[in-house]
Design a protein around this motif. Structure first.
Motif, PDB file in Angstrom:
ATOM      1  N   PHE A 301      15.234 -17.597  69.559  1.00 31.42           N
ATOM      2  CA  PHE A 301      15.639 -16.609  68.563  1.00 31.42           C
ATOM      3  C   PHE A 301      17.113 -16.229  68.718  1.00 31.42           C
ATOM      4  O   PHE A 301      17.875 -16.227  67.742  1.00 31.42           O
ATOM      5  N   ILE A 302      17.503 -15.911  69.918  1.00 29.92           N
ATOM      6  CA  ILE A 302      18.882 -15.453  70.134  1.00 29.92           C
ATOM      7  C   ILE A 302      19.875 -16.602  69.892  1.00 29.92           C
ATOM      8  O   ILE A 302      20.989 -16.382  69.437  1.00 29.92           O
ATOM      9  N   ASN A 303      19.437 -17.819  70.136  1.00 26.69           N
ATOM     10  CA  ASN A 303      20.345 -18.943  69.908  1.00 26.69           C
ATOM     11  C   ASN A 303      20.397 -19.432  68.461  1.00 26.69           C
ATOM     12  O   ASN A 303      21.388 -20.029  68.046  1.00 26.69           O
ATOM     13  N   THR A 304      19.323 -19.169  67.687  1.00 26.63           N
ATOM     14  CA  THR A 304      19.285 -19.738  66.329  1.00 26.63           C
ATOM     15  C   THR A 304      19.068 -18.718  65.207  1.00 26.63           C
ATOM     16  O   THR A 304      19.301 -19.026  64.042  1.00 26.63           O
ATOM     17  N   GLY A 305      18.561 -17.522  65.552  1.00 22.78           N
ATOM     18  CA  GLY A 305      18.248 -16.549  64.508  1.00 22.78           C
ATOM     19  C   GLY A 305      16.872 -16.759  63.901  1.00 22.78           C
ATOM     20  O   GLY A 305      16.463 -16.030  62.994  1.00 22.78           O
ATOM     21  N   ILE A 306      16.158 -17.755  64.404  1.00 25.55           N
ATOM     22  CA  ILE A 306      14.796 -18.007  63.901  1.00 25.55           C
ATOM     23  C   ILE A 306      13.781 -17.586  64.950  1.00 25.55           C
ATOM     24  O   ILE A 306      13.845 -18.044  66.093  1.00 25.55           O
ATOM     25  N   TYR A 307      12.873 -16.700  64.543  1.00 30.60           N
ATOM     26  CA  TYR A 307      11.794 -16.306  65.441  1.00 30.60           C
ATOM     27  C   TYR A 307      10.543 -17.033  64.990  1.00 30.60           C
ATOM     28  O   TYR A 307      10.130 -16.906  63.840  1.00 30.60           O
ATOM     29  N   ASP A 308       9.939 -17.807  65.884  1.00 33.52           N
ATOM     30  CA  ASP A 308       8.758 -18.582  65.507  1.00 33.52           C
ATOM     31  C   ASP A 308       7.717 -18.499  66.610  1.00 33.52           C
ATOM     32  O   ASP A 308       7.855 -19.120  67.650  1.00 33.52           O
ATOM     33  N   ARG A 309       6.683 -17.699  66.339  1.00 32.29           N
ATOM     34  CA  ARG A 309       5.653 -17.528  67.368  1.00 32.29           C
ATOM     35  C   ARG A 309       4.633 -18.662  67.354  1.00 32.29           C
ATOM     36  O   ARG A 309       3.778 -18.741  68.222  1.00 32.29           O
ATOM     37  N   LYS A 310       4.717 -19.537  66.332  1.00 32.94           N
ATOM     38  CA  LYS A 310       3.749 -20.638  66.252  1.00 32.94           C
ATOM     39  C   LYS A 310       4.196 -21.778  67.159  1.00 32.94           C
ATOM     40  O   LYS A 310       4.935 -22.670  66.748  1.00 32.94           O
TER      41      LYS A 310
END
Ligand SMILES: *Cc1c(COP(=O)(O)O)cnc(C)c1O
Length: 496
Positions: A301-310
């Motif tokens: 998340f911190i490196n890409t801005g995408i949070y993906d819990r899957k």
């Protein structure tokens, strides 16, 4: 100081109300409307104060509906010498530019005690202030450490009841033993057939269930939370960032005003968020380093801005960080969206429904200017424990080792050698098996957790925490393991 919900659909509330309720009505988390400022001269003044007085300085800024005397009463009951020893949070220099802040000298040997010894006192006072005459039922989902720390804090506290759910196969032997032997007339402990995220989701569902809330209210109960979604959990954690900074100045490691780094082994994003809040208040912090284990959703998340819990869920040797949904990240999103609660609500809905979200480029830039993230695998974690013990005679638990190794990666990548404080979140005894394997560099065959404690003590000469040693002789009081879908009915059927 008033509190708003990160999702914007809740009224402004007092700190006592926020602490009593835990979660806002709209499902969001309570955050202060603004951040009070602490000047360098105030920080300097903390040098001569004991931890309890430093705590009052910080708490008083946020919990403005408590009097200073009330706060003093709370902190003096929480951070006693009997529970924490002479110095609740020692800062231990390990190398010239790295010190370790040991946050595990409380009764359950993990950093959760720093907040959870104080929360019940804040909660009791909040109940009085709110004129709440219902019994407060504290529901806790735990990856291991919160459960025990909350049980220890709330055990036999008047007008409260505490119910803890832990993943029955997802905690260390010592953690399990700590919870299933818990005494107290108002405590219940259940294993669940699932992981921490399942437990957390189950608890959130119970909180969000209006029918249940109504039924409970009729019976004279109201729910609250001791998880780090509760503001009363977060605010005590801001204190030790200031305290550690002051002690680093005192030790001559830095000069007053120097900006330093903190590296935090992170799961639910509560601990590191408190560091961010300390910075917003004016603590000279350069960077906050967010360290994860193989469950590296925050690193991505911190490196890409995408949070993906899957993604795959890993059971690691740092189980208190085995988390894919970091609840407190919502508070950071709120902070970097300049209080655009609607935006936050959209992201959280997307996370719920689709399992992922992406933040704006602008928000990501803000986050990256404050945070660095790295993750550390199992081999690296053990290697770090063994090496730091061999080179510096300093013994770390697995969570602390994740932070240590993440710091090394940061320094390697950035050549930033700023003085850094590593937050140490658990005693090495709590994860004895892995620590022994790390310092021996081979598989540990001893299975009895108490024999393991004695083995580590014989080898390192560090004393076993007294309460941990005593667990061996305590009777098991809580044996039940339940399926996740029975959490709600278990709660309803077992209120005392
Ligand atoms: C809870 C815990 C963490 C993670 O802290 P968060 O506030 O959830 O990020 C790390 N280490 C240990 C030992 C813990 O108990």
């Amino acid at each position: 100081m008033l509190y708003v919900s990160t999702r914007g659909k809740s009224d402004l509330v007092s700190s006592a109300y926020a602490i009593n309720r835990g979660l806002a009505k709209d499902g969001g988390l309570f955050v202060p409307q603004s951040f009070p400022k602490i000047r360098l001269s105030d920080i300097k003044a903390m040098e001569k104060k004991p931890y309890t007085e430093r705590a009052i300085d910080v708490l008083f800024q946020f919990l403005t509906d408590y009097t200073e005397d009330e706060l003093r009463e709370c902190v003096e009951q929480a951070y006693t010498t009997i529970k924490f020893g002479d110095n609740p949070v020692p800062l231990v220099p390990v190398t010239a530019n790295t010190s370790v802040l040991e946050l595990w000298h409380g009764p359950t040997s993990a950093f959760k005690d720093m907040a959870l010894q104080l929360l019940p006192h804040l909660m009791t006072k909040a109940t009085q202030k709110n004129g709440e005459d219902r019994k407060v039922v504290i529901l806790v989902a735990t990856s291991g450490d919160t459960g025990k720390a909350a049980l220890e804090g709330f055990s036999d506290v008047q007008n409260t009841e505490i119910i803890v759910f832990y993943p029955s196969e997802g905690v260390s032997d010592i953690q399990k033993q700590q919870m299933i032997t818990q005494m107290g007339k108002n405590v219940q402990v259940y294993g669940i057939e699932g992981n921490f995220d399942d437990a957390q989701r189950g608890v959130k569902q119970i909180f969000g269930d209006e029918n249940m809330a109504r039924e409970l209210a009729e019976k004279g109960y109201v729910f609250s939370s001791a998880n780090s979604i509760n503001w009363g959990r977060l605010v005590p954690q801001i204190v030790y960032y200031f305290s550690a900074y002051v002690d680093a100045v005192k030790a001559g490691s830095i000069k007053l005003g120097d900006a330093i780094n903190f590296v935090v082994p992170t799961g639910n994003f509560g601990n590191i968020l408190a560091g961010y809040y300390a910075k917003l208040m004016g603590l000279p912090v350069e960077r906050l380093l967010c360290a994860s284990n193989s469950n590296n959703v925050l690193t991505d998340f911190i490196n890409t801005g995408i949070y993906d819990r899957k993604r795959e869920f890993y059971k690691t040797i740092s189980p208190s960080m085995d988390i894919l949904v970091s609840s407190n990240l919502e508070r950071l999103l709120y902070a970097v969206s300049d209080g655009d609660a609607e935006d936050v609500a959209v992201l959280m809905n997307k996370l719920n429904e689709e399992g992922n979200y992406k933040i704006s480029g602008e928000a990501l830039k803000k986050i990256q200017s404050q945070f660095f993230a790295a993750w550390v695998d199992e081999v690296e974690t053990k290697e770090a424990i063994g090496r730091v013990y061999a080179d510096h005679s300093y013994l770390m638990d697995t969570h602390t080792a994740v932070a240590w190794r993440a710091l090394e990666k940061y320094r390697f990548l950035t050549s930033d050698n700023t003085f850094t404080i590593v937050l140490s979140t658990a005693s090495p005894y709590k994860f004895c098996n892995s620590v022994l394997e790390a310092i021996h560099d081979n598989k540990e065959n001893e299975a009895n957790p108490f024999a393991l404690l004695r083995k580590l003590e014989a080898e390192t000469k560090l004393p076993i925490p007294i309460r941990m040693e005593a667990l061996e002789k305590l009777p098991v009081l809580h044996k039940q393991v339940i399926p996740v879908d029975q959490m709600a009915e278990t709660v309803m059927n077992n209120l005392k």
